[in-house]
Design a protein around this motif. Structure first.
Motif, mmCIF file in Angstrom:
data_model
loop_
_atom_site.group_PDB
_atom_site.id
_atom_site.type_symbol
_atom_site.label_atom_id
_atom_site.label_comp_id
_atom_site.label_asym_id
_atom_site.label_seq_id
_atom_site.Cartn_x
_atom_site.Cartn_y
_atom_site.Cartn_z
ATOM 1 N N PRO A 70 -15.758 27.858 22.184
ATOM 2 C CA PRO A 70 -16.391 28.810 21.262
ATOM 3 C C PRO A 70 -17.860 29.063 21.583
ATOM 4 C CG PRO A 70 -15.043 27.240 20.049
ATOM 5 C CD PRO A 70 -15.143 26.728 21.448
ATOM 6 N N GLU A 71 -18.554 28.028 22.062
ATOM 7 C CA GLU A 71 -19.964 28.218 22.402
ATOM 8 C C GLU A 71 -20.121 29.118 23.629
ATOM 9 O OE1 GLU A 71 -22.088 24.165 20.720
ATOM 10 O OE2 GLU A 71 -21.002 24.069 22.624
ATOM 11 N N LEU A 72 -19.236 28.967 24.600
ATOM 12 C CA LEU A 72 -19.282 29.866 25.755
ATOM 13 C C LEU A 72 -19.052 31.305 25.318
ATOM 14 C CD1 LEU A 72 -17.316 27.902 28.516
ATOM 15 C CD2 LEU A 72 -19.785 28.320 28.418
ATOM 16 N N GLU A 73 -18.137 31.506 24.365
ATOM 17 C CA GLU A 73 -17.891 32.858 23.846
ATOM 18 C C GLU A 73 -19.151 33.431 23.212
ATOM 19 O OE1 GLU A 73 -15.596 35.128 23.866
ATOM 20 O OE2 GLU A 73 -14.264 33.988 25.155
ATOM 21 N N ARG A 74 -19.862 32.611 22.453
ATOM 22 C CA ARG A 74 -21.086 33.095 21.811
ATOM 23 C C ARG A 74 -22.162 33.398 22.847
ATOM 24 N NH1 ARG A 74 -19.972 28.919 18.124
ATOM 25 N NH2 ARG A 74 -21.750 27.649 18.796
ATOM 26 N N ARG A 121 -12.389 21.597 38.100
ATOM 27 C CA ARG A 121 -13.340 20.763 37.363
ATOM 28 C C ARG A 121 -13.908 21.476 36.143
ATOM 29 N NH1 ARG A 121 -16.906 19.334 42.611
ATOM 30 N NH2 ARG A 121 -16.614 21.597 42.784
ATOM 31 N N ALA A 122 -13.767 22.810 36.096
ATOM 32 C CA ALA A 122 -14.287 23.562 34.950
ATOM 33 C C ALA A 122 -13.485 23.236 33.700
ATOM 34 C CB ALA A 122 -14.219 25.058 35.228
ATOM 35 N N ARG A 123 -14.172 22.998 32.597
ATOM 36 C CA ARG A 123 -13.505 22.672 31.332
ATOM 37 C C ARG A 123 -13.074 23.940 30.593
ATOM 38 N NH1 ARG A 123 -16.734 17.354 29.011
ATOM 39 N NH2 ARG A 123 -16.701 16.185 30.980
ATOM 40 N N HIS A 124 -13.948 24.920 30.560
ATOM 41 C CA HIS A 124 -13.646 26.200 29.912
ATOM 42 C C HIS A 124 -14.353 27.299 30.696
ATOM 43 C CE1 HIS A 124 -12.234 23.864 26.488
ATOM 44 N NE2 HIS A 124 -13.408 23.275 26.433
ATOM 45 N N THR A 125 -13.810 28.502 30.644
ATOM 46 C CA THR A 125 -14.411 29.649 31.324
ATOM 47 C C THR A 125 -14.220 30.903 30.482
ATOM 48 O OG1 THR A 125 -14.021 28.742 33.545
ATOM 49 C CG2 THR A 125 -14.337 31.122 33.379
ATOM 50 N N VAL A 126 -15.249 31.740 30.407
ATOM 51 C CA VAL A 126 -15.130 33.064 29.795
ATOM 52 C C VAL A 126 -15.546 34.095 30.841
ATOM 53 C CG1 VAL A 126 -15.517 32.251 27.446
ATOM 54 C CG2 VAL A 126 -17.466 33.012 28.810
ATOM 55 N N ASN A 127 -14.869 35.231 30.854
ATOM 56 C CA ASN A 127 -15.118 36.280 31.837
ATOM 57 C C ASN A 127 -15.486 37.596 31.155
ATOM 58 O OD1 ASN A 127 -14.334 34.839 34.313
ATOM 59 N ND2 ASN A 127 -12.282 34.837 33.421
ATOM 60 N N ARG A 128 -16.379 38.337 31.781
ATOM 61 C CA ARG A 128 -16.766 39.660 31.308
ATOM 62 C C ARG A 128 -16.845 40.617 32.493
ATOM 63 N NH1 ARG A 128 -15.538 37.399 27.376
ATOM 64 N NH2 ARG A 128 -16.706 37.103 25.437
ATOM 65 N N GLY A 129 -16.618 41.895 32.241
ATOM 66 C CA GLY A 129 -16.819 42.930 33.238
ATOM 67 C C GLY A 129 -17.903 43.874 32.765
ATOM 68 N N LEU A 130 -18.855 44.184 33.615
ATOM 69 C CA LEU A 130 -19.971 45.051 33.251
ATOM 70 C C LEU A 130 -19.951 46.302 34.120
ATOM 71 C CD1 LEU A 130 -20.891 42.030 32.558
ATOM 72 C CD2 LEU A 130 -23.220 42.885 32.721
ATOM 73 N N SER A 143 -19.272 35.559 34.591
ATOM 74 C CA SER A 143 -18.485 34.525 33.935
ATOM 75 C C SER A 143 -19.354 33.319 33.645
ATOM 76 C CB SER A 143 -17.281 34.108 34.794
ATOM 77 O OG SER A 143 -17.693 33.338 35.901
ATOM 78 N N LEU A 144 -18.938 32.555 32.638
ATOM 79 C CA LEU A 144 -19.589 31.298 32.282
ATOM 80 C C LEU A 144 -18.544 30.197 32.278
ATOM 81 C CD1 LEU A 144 -21.851 32.206 29.202
ATOM 82 C CD2 LEU A 144 -22.640 31.603 31.502
ATOM 83 N N SER A 145 -18.882 29.052 32.860
ATOM 84 C CA SER A 145 -17.980 27.901 32.854
ATOM 85 C C SER A 145 -18.750 26.657 32.447
ATOM 86 C CB SER A 145 -17.362 27.676 34.241
ATOM 87 O OG SER A 145 -16.553 28.753 34.635
ATOM 88 N N SER A 146 -18.075 25.772 31.729
ATOM 89 C CA SER A 146 -18.674 24.493 31.371
ATOM 90 C C SER A 146 -18.059 23.390 32.217
ATOM 91 C CB SER A 146 -18.479 24.195 29.882
ATOM 92 O OG SER A 146 -17.101 24.150 29.549
ATOM 93 N N TYR A 147 -18.894 22.459 32.652
ATOM 94 C CA TYR A 147 -18.511 21.320 33.473
ATOM 95 C C TYR A 147 -19.185 20.074 32.904
ATOM 96 C CZ TYR A 147 -17.317 24.713 37.197
ATOM 97 O OH TYR A 147 -16.783 25.728 37.933
ATOM 98 N N GLN A 255 -30.037 30.060 24.057
ATOM 99 C CA GLN A 255 -29.987 30.231 22.598
ATOM 100 C C GLN A 255 -28.859 29.381 21.994
ATOM 101 O OE1 GLN A 255 -29.499 34.450 22.046
ATOM 102 N NE2 GLN A 255 -31.586 34.928 22.668
ATOM 103 N N VAL A 256 -27.706 29.369 22.664
ATOM 104 C CA VAL A 256 -26.588 28.583 22.153
ATOM 105 C C VAL A 256 -26.894 27.094 22.263
ATOM 106 C CG1 VAL A 256 -24.165 27.972 22.543
ATOM 107 C CG2 VAL A 256 -24.876 30.374 22.605
ATOM 108 N N LEU A 257 -27.528 26.685 23.351
ATOM 109 C CA LEU A 257 -27.902 25.279 23.502
ATOM 110 C C LEU A 257 -28.861 24.840 22.397
ATOM 111 C CD1 LEU A 257 -28.432 25.097 27.372
ATOM 112 C CD2 LEU A 257 -26.731 23.821 26.055
ATOM 113 N N ALA A 258 -29.737 25.766 21.992
ATOM 114 C CA ALA A 258 -30.719 25.436 20.958
ATOM 115 C C ALA A 258 -30.096 25.333 19.586
ATOM 116 C CB ALA A 258 -31.819 26.484 20.954
ATOM 117 N N GLY A 259 -28.853 25.862 19.425
ATOM 118 C CA GLY A 259 -28.138 25.744 18.163
ATOM 119 C C GLY A 259 -28.402 26.840 17.190
#
Length: 259
Positions: A70-74, A121-130, A143-147, A255-259
């Motif tokens: 959910p944080e990657l989505e945000r 090794r990626a835990r979650h990934t979100v993809n976007r097209g621009l 894309s964003l991935s968490s590891y 911004q998401v890391l900061a909460g």
């Protein structure tokens, strides 16, 4: 990214060349708050990974703690984040799905960067097209991935090693489709505000539909990895990932890391 009628043929050809879904999205735009709520089709979770809905990022914005799905989505980009770009999440029927397989093991990290599912090794990934509204034809996969932070660092090291080993090119397959990548060259560093490490390169993707130059940039921030890939549907000039896009993406991660 919504392709105009005159661009559909080129759009399909480039999708086949790049073996990716993140840039090859349908015409479904993100509306206001599109990155909130249930993850859209641009979200993936690594096989075997537990569904992760808790708080990541740690207290006080600890970038070494992996972000949750959910944080990657945000943190993912939306149309309202960028002036002059349309951001989409839906997959195109023209695009393959998954993780490409390179014909040379040392080149696998480079192939991974071109698929909608990065290495295991990626835990979650979100993809976007621009799609650029000002520079028509410019399309960008983001894309964003968490590891774990250790794995994120290993990914960046792997990219550097692959660039050193694969300058003569490599081939990759996905869903029965194949493409070759020649002239693999490290690109001039793109300074991305907020990033810990950045690796960039250019290549020419070649397949049955022709050839297309590509520019890729991968940025690590703690345990989060952002990937960007740019190509030009019009084929007028060598594409480049805009610094403003990468900067905004890293700013949203912060911004998401900061909460």
């Amino acid at each position: 990214m919504r392709a105009k009628t005159g661009q559909i043929t080129a759009f399909g050809a480039v999708c086949a060349l790049l073996l990716t879904t993140a840039a090859c999205t349908s015409g479904d735009d993100e509306g206001p708050g599109g990155s909130q709520g249930a993850p859209p089709s641009g979200t993936s979770t690594a096989p075997g990974a537990a569904t992760d809905t808790g708080k990541g990022g740690g207290n006080g914005g600890d970038a070494s703690v992996p972000l949750t799905a959910p944080e990657l989505e945000r943190a993912a980009l939306t149309t309202k984040d960028l002036t002059g770009f349309q951001v989409s999440t839906g997959k195109s029927a023209l695009a393959a799905s998954g993780q490409p397989t390179a014909d040379k093991a040392p080149c696998q990290p480079l192939a991974d960067a071109m698929g909608d599912e990065p290495d295991g090794r990626a835990r979650h990934t979100v993809n976007r097209g621009l799609g650029s509204l000002d520079d028509l034809g410019l399309a960008i996969s983001a894309s964003l991935s968490s590891y774990s932070e250790t794995d994120a660092k290993k990914l960046m090291d792997g990219l550097e090693a692959a660039l050193a080993a694969c300058g003569d090119g490599f081939a990759a397959t996905l869903d029965g489709r194949g493409a070759s990548y020649r002239e693999v060259r490290a690109a001039a560093p793109l300074t991305v505000r907020g990033g810990d490490e950045t690796v960039g390169w250019t290549t020419v993707a070649t397949g049955e539909h022709g050839a297309s130059p590509v520019h890729l940039v991968v940025v690590r921030k703690g345990a989060t990895v952002a990937r960007f890939m740019a190509f030009d549907l019009a084929g007028r000039k060598p594409p480049r990932v805009p610094g403003a896009v990468a900067d905004k993406q890293l700013a949203k991660v912060a911004q998401v890391l900061a909460g």
